[in-house]
Design an enzyme around this catalytic site. Structure first.
Site, PDB file in Angstrom:
ATOM      1  CG  ASN A  50      -3.604  -2.372   6.751  1.00  0.00           C
ATOM      2  OD1 ASN A  50      -3.467  -1.925   5.615  1.00  0.00           O
ATOM      3  ND2 ASN A  50      -4.584  -3.185   7.078  1.00  0.00           N
ATOM      4  CG  HIS A  99      -5.504  -6.074   0.029  1.00  0.00           C
ATOM      5  ND1 HIS A  99      -6.665  -6.093   0.753  1.00  0.00           N
ATOM      6  CD2 HIS A  99      -5.707  -6.887  -1.040  1.00  0.00           C
ATOM      7  CE1 HIS A  99      -7.551  -6.886   0.135  1.00  0.00           C
ATOM      8  NE2 HIS A  99      -6.982  -7.373  -0.956  1.00  0.00           N
ATOM      9  CD  GLU A 104      -8.794  -9.139  -3.441  1.00  0.00           C
ATOM     10  OE1 GLU A 104      -7.611  -9.442  -3.173  1.00  0.00           O
ATOM     11  OE2 GLU A 104      -9.602  -8.726  -2.590  1.00  0.00           O
ATOM     12  CE1 TYR A 153      -9.442  -3.079   0.144  1.00  0.00           C
ATOM     13  CE2 TYR A 153      -8.793  -0.879  -0.545  1.00  0.00           C
ATOM     14  CZ  TYR A 153      -8.499  -2.094   0.058  1.00  0.00           C
ATOM     15  OH  TYR A 153      -7.249  -2.305   0.595  1.00  0.00           O
ATOM     16  NE  ARG A 188      -7.097 -13.580   5.645  1.00  0.00           N
ATOM     17  CZ  ARG A 188      -7.510 -12.331   5.506  1.00  0.00           C
ATOM     18  NH1 ARG A 188      -7.213 -11.631   4.428  1.00  0.00           N
ATOM     19  NH2 ARG A 188      -8.217 -11.753   6.460  1.00  0.00           N
ATOM     20  CG  PHE A 240     -13.614   1.141   7.008  1.00  0.00           C
ATOM     21  CD1 PHE A 240     -13.109   0.474   5.892  1.00  0.00           C
ATOM     22  CD2 PHE A 240     -14.273   0.396   7.981  1.00  0.00           C
ATOM     23  CE1 PHE A 240     -13.256  -0.897   5.742  1.00  0.00           C
ATOM     24  CE2 PHE A 240     -14.431  -0.992   7.839  1.00  0.00           C
ATOM     25  CZ  PHE A 240     -13.923  -1.631   6.712  1.00  0.00           C
ATOM     26  CE  LYS A 290      -3.982  -2.085   2.331  1.00  0.00           C
ATOM     27  NZ  LYS A 290      -5.026  -1.867   3.369  1.00  0.00           N
TER      28      LYS A 290
HETATM   29  P1  CMP Z   1      -7.372  -4.553   3.735  1.00  0.00           P
HETATM   30  O1  CMP Z   1      -6.897  -5.919   4.028  1.00  0.00           O
HETATM   31  O2  CMP Z   1      -6.764  -3.842   2.580  1.00  0.00           O
HETATM   32  O3  CMP Z   1      -8.964  -4.585   3.508  1.00  0.00           O
HETATM   33  C1  CMP Z   1      -9.791  -3.482   3.767  1.00  0.00           C
HETATM   34  C2  CMP Z   1      -9.098  -2.391   4.490  1.00  0.00           C
HETATM   35  O4  CMP Z   1      -9.930  -1.476   5.161  1.00  0.00           O
HETATM   36  C3  CMP Z   1      -8.248  -2.970   5.607  1.00  0.00           C
HETATM   37  O5  CMP Z   1      -7.148  -3.649   5.042  1.00  0.00           O
HETATM   38  C4  CMP Z   1      -7.911  -1.728   6.425  1.00  0.00           C
HETATM   39  O6  CMP Z   1      -6.748  -1.063   5.973  1.00  0.00           O
HETATM   40  C5  CMP Z   1      -9.113  -0.819   6.157  1.00  0.00           C
HETATM   41  N1  CMP Z   1      -9.923  -0.542   7.350  1.00  0.00           N
HETATM   42  C6  CMP Z   1     -10.120   0.661   7.886  1.00  0.00           C
HETATM   43  N2  CMP Z   1     -10.917   0.587   8.963  1.00  0.00           N
HETATM   44  C7  CMP Z   1     -11.236  -0.716   9.129  1.00  0.00           C
HETATM   45  C8  CMP Z   1     -12.009  -1.436  10.069  1.00  0.00           C
HETATM   46  N3  CMP Z   1     -12.645  -0.834  11.083  1.00  0.00           N
HETATM   47  N4  CMP Z   1     -12.102  -2.784   9.916  1.00  0.00           N
HETATM   48  C9  CMP Z   1     -11.479  -3.419   8.888  1.00  0.00           C
HETATM   49  N5  CMP Z   1     -10.723  -2.782   7.962  1.00  0.00           N
HETATM   50  C10 CMP Z   1     -10.598  -1.446   8.084  1.00  0.00           C
END
Ligand code: CMP
Length: 136
Positions: free
Chosen positions: A115, A118, A129, A52, A88, A60, A12
């Site tokens: 974070n 992904h 994906e 997404y 994961r 969010f 990311k």
């Molecule tokens: P990712 O695995 O990319 O999938 C969806 C993303 O939403 C997740 O990582 C987080 O970076 C983001 N996100 C932000 N807020 C939340 C939340 N409350 N719960 C889960 N994902 C979140």
């Protein structure tokens, strides 16, 4: 049961910006992943919204899509046995605060949004994906 599988991984914007892509790719390789396809791109917000889509009802969603389209990302097709679940494990919990020691999100993640990586959450979504970013 184990079988060779592919998953989609995204490095990311927060990690690409901090020049962590090569380091993260090395960690995947050390964990027996083959990087089958790879490209560094910047996507538009409407593309992030499509990617997404499953999260569109979440509070969010808007911030998440703005964020993924805010800077360059590295998208990769990773392959190994049980690629989805192994990726994961290596990534760790979504929120870096809850991620286990040694995981990518613990090491590099800044916040639940930033974070760093992904990964597809199921074999079915991995196919969707991968096709999203690497249409032949
Ligand atoms: P990712 O695995 O990319 O999938 C969806 C993303 O939403 C997740 O990582 C987080 O970076 C983001 N996100 C932000 N807020 C939340 C939340 N409350 N719960 C889960 N994902 C979140």
């Amino acid at each position: 049961m184990s079988s060779i599988e592919q998953t989609l991984s995204i490095i990311k914007p927060d990690a690409v910006e901090r020049n962590l892509s090569e380091e993260i790719k090395e960690i995947f390789k050390k964990n027996n992943f083959k990087i089958i396809k790879e490209k560094k791109i910047k996507i538009e917000k409407n593309e992030a919204e499509k990617f997404y889509q499953v999260h569109q009802s979440k509070p969010f969603y808007n911030d998440l899509c703005s964020y993924l389209s805010s800077g360059p990302i590295v998208v990769m097709v990773l392959e190994r046995e049980n690629a989805v679940s192994e990726n994961r494990k290596i990534m760790g919990a979504t929120d870096p605060k809850n991620a286990e020691e040694g995981t990518l999100r613990k090491k590099y993640g800044i916040s639940i949004d930033k974070n760093s990586v992904h990964g597809s959450d199921s074999s079915e979504n991995a196919k969707i994906e991968i096709n999203f970013f690497f249409k032949d």
